[in-house]
Design an enzyme around this catalytic site. Structure first.
Site, mmCIF file in Angstrom:
data_model
loop_
_atom_site.group_PDB
_atom_site.id
_atom_site.type_symbol
_atom_site.label_atom_id
_atom_site.label_comp_id
_atom_site.label_asym_id
_atom_site.label_seq_id
_atom_site.Cartn_x
_atom_site.Cartn_y
_atom_site.Cartn_z
ATOM 1 N N ASP A 46 0.787 -1.244 -0.029
ATOM 2 C CA ASP A 46 0.123 0.051 0.005
ATOM 3 C C ASP A 46 0.950 1.314 0.075
ATOM 4 O O ASP A 46 2.066 1.116 -0.496
ATOM 5 C CB ASP A 46 -0.851 0.108 1.183
ATOM 6 C CG ASP A 46 -2.272 0.838 0.859
ATOM 7 O OD1 ASP A 46 -2.297 1.691 0.437
ATOM 8 O OD2 ASP A 46 -3.437 0.104 1.306
ATOM 9 N N HIS B 137 2.099 2.002 -3.044
ATOM 10 C CA HIS B 137 1.237 2.818 -3.990
ATOM 11 C C HIS B 137 1.857 4.077 -3.599
ATOM 12 O O HIS B 137 0.860 5.262 -3.520
ATOM 13 C CB HIS B 137 -0.107 2.787 -3.173
ATOM 14 C CG HIS B 137 -0.869 1.427 -3.396
ATOM 15 N ND1 HIS B 137 -2.081 1.160 -2.988
ATOM 16 C CD2 HIS B 137 -0.371 0.320 -4.196
ATOM 17 C CE1 HIS B 137 -2.353 -0.100 -3.366
ATOM 18 N NE2 HIS B 137 -1.373 -0.687 -4.222
#
Length: 517
Positions: free
Chosen positions: A325, A348
């Site tokens: 993430d 991310h």
């Protein structure tokens, strides 16, 4: 009177004089010793009083009693060093001082990777807690199985170091976690706490990730990524389990969490395979993170690297972050955050948000992210907010970001929504003063995506030296996109970002007092 009698009387007078002188000197000497002793006692008590009050006084000629000085009202030191509030002041009793080291092995820890060493860690911490500037040692060449544990204040002494040279692993027995906990290892309400060393915190995350996708939200930016064959395998296949197998709780813990602490430092260690977020700071002030490594597979769900929330005066640098993430997630209540010289990927990217979920108010300001390398990440530098929120994000600089095979390098998404269905709402978190400069490299889907609120457009968005080149891989590729985004182009960009509207919106709704931070 005979000569003998005169001599006798003279001798007796002489003896009497000597006795009188001896008594007088003895009295004076005793009086002198008593005075010196009283002075020493008074000075000792005074020094203790001065020490407990935290002030420095100087005696002149050792005679006059010094007058206490008023308390200092100097401004706090610059970030990341911060001054704790009064409610977290240490106890009035004089702390034990020294460089005492408390080895968890001396408190019964086996370090064989099988025995539960939680109680030994608790005992070592309890001893170190009483000693200012002490050290808890987790020695190298051992693997310690430790369950959920909290190293807590607020009555511990300041400047304790947690020396992590060995490995700490999390239990995989679901019974230990009950219905689920938000953290595994927690440091709470401490001053000057330092986690250091060359050791590893391993969250044994794979047993938690296998329950994905039923319990976890999905990053909303996946909607922008469409494979060339138009088929999307949103989730990896689930492992086959028999009906008697026990799964882990749906609430997944953060591996290492700091709460309500001041001047916290994390350096040197590795945090890997966390069930969810790896390193979190919540309600902290004065945070330094450097030379650490965070490592989890790129497809491990919701495994943020560093998560900041309600935390001020933060410095993060010289670290390698690889996760499933956001490499760094900056949430509401954060200000004065400086990130530099960080490697991010997979993951991310570095994100502000998501903010404003469930109609909440979010306030973020003075954020600088620079000198960052991102490789094989989904997004690069991103701001994400939910419809219906309030508050503001202002004073943000993303500078000298090198991207390589990044799908979406520059993102503002004010319509963020995870896998739930989200309704349209007019209120929004206000975005202003967002600056992008020297962002260079390759992208595989879209170079820029600015989706701002209809009711509250993004203003003062500036772009300088943006050089992004397409790299065809497995996805459909798109031109830059802008919606309700106003600002300025300081230099030509590659590709041209003609969709940015120059200046300010003609009918920009002023922020109400309810929205203001």
């Amino acid at each position: 009177m005979s000569a003998f009698s005169f001599r006798s009387i003279s001798f007796m007078l002489f003896i009497a004089f000597l006795v009188w002188c001896s008594s007088f000197d003895t009295c004076i000497a005793r009086r002198g010793r008593h005075w010196r002793q009283n002075r020493a006692t008074s000075a000792s008590l005074y020094k203790k009083k001065v020490k407990s009050n935290g002030s420095n006084h100087h005696h002149h000629n050792g005679e006059s009693k010094p007058k206490p000085k008023p308390p200092s009202h100097r401004s706090p030191l610059p970030p990341p060093v911060s001054k704790p509030p009064k409610e977290y002041a240490p106890p009035s009793s004089s702390p034990t001082k020294g460089s005492a080291t408390f080895n968890v092995r001396d408190f019964g820890a086996k370090g064989d990777g099988k025995s539960d060493d939680t109680k030994a860690f608790q005992s070592a911490w309890a001893a170190a807690c009483k000693v200012e500037a002490s050290k808890v040692l987790v020695p190298s060449e051992y693997v310690f199985l430790v369950g959920p544990i909290s190293f807590s204040g607020p009555y511990c002494q300041a400047n304790i170091a947690f020396q992590l040279d060995g490995t700490i692993i999390a239990p995989t027995n679901s019974n230990i976690w009950g219905k689920g906990l938000l953290w595994w290892i927690e440091f709470t309400k401490l001053k000057g706490i330092t986690i250091q060393g060359k050791g590893t915190i391993d969250g044994s995350g794979s047993v938690w990730w296998q329950d994905y996708p039923f319990d976890d939200p999905v990053d909303d930016e996946t909607k922008l990524i469409i494979p060339l064959n138009n088929t999307v395998e949103k989730h990896p296949p689930m492992p086959i389990r028999n009906e008697f197998s026990k799964t882990m709780p749906s609430i997944k813990p953060t591996a290492l969490r700091f709460y309500g602490s001041f001047n916290a430092t994390v350096t040197g260690i590795t945090i890997q395979n966390s069930p969810q977020c790896h390193l979190k700071f919540d309600n902290c002030m004065g945070v330094v993170v450097h030379d650490i490594s965070i490592s989890s597979p790129g497809d491990s769900p919701n495994t943020d690297g560093i998560h900041l929330q309600n935390t001020k005066d933060v410095l993060v640098h010289s670290s390698n972050l690889a996760c499933g993430d956001d490499c760094i997630s900056i949430q509401t209540g954060c200000s004065n955050v400086y990130v530099h010289n960080v490697n991010c990927g997979p993951g991310h990217g570095i994100s502000i948000g998501s903010l404003g979920k469930d109609n909440t108010k979010a306030c973020v300001s003075n954020i600088t992210v620079r000198d960052v390398i991102m490789h094989n990440t989904m997004t690069g530098v991103r701001i994400k907010t939910w419809q219906g929120g309030s508050g503001s994000v202002q004073g943000v600089l993303f500078s000298n970001i090198q991207v390589s095979e990044v799908q979406l390098p520059i993102i503002i998404d004010q319509f963020y929504c995870d896998k739930r269905t989200c309704k349209n709402q007019t209120s929004a978190v206000a975005l202003s003063g967002i600056n992008y400069e020297k962002i260079r490299g390759t992208y595989t889907v879209k170079p820029v995506h600015f989706a701002c609120s209809d009711a509250l457009p993004c203003i003062d968005v500036s772009l300088t030296t943006i050089e992004l080149k397409p790299l065809q891989e497995h996805y459909h590729m798109y031109d830059p996109f802008c919606w309700q985004t106003f600002g300025e182009l300081n230099t030509p960009t590659t590709p041209p970002i003609d969709c940015l509207q120059i200046g300010k919106p003609s009918s920009n709704r002023p922020q109400s007092d309810h929205d203001a931070c």
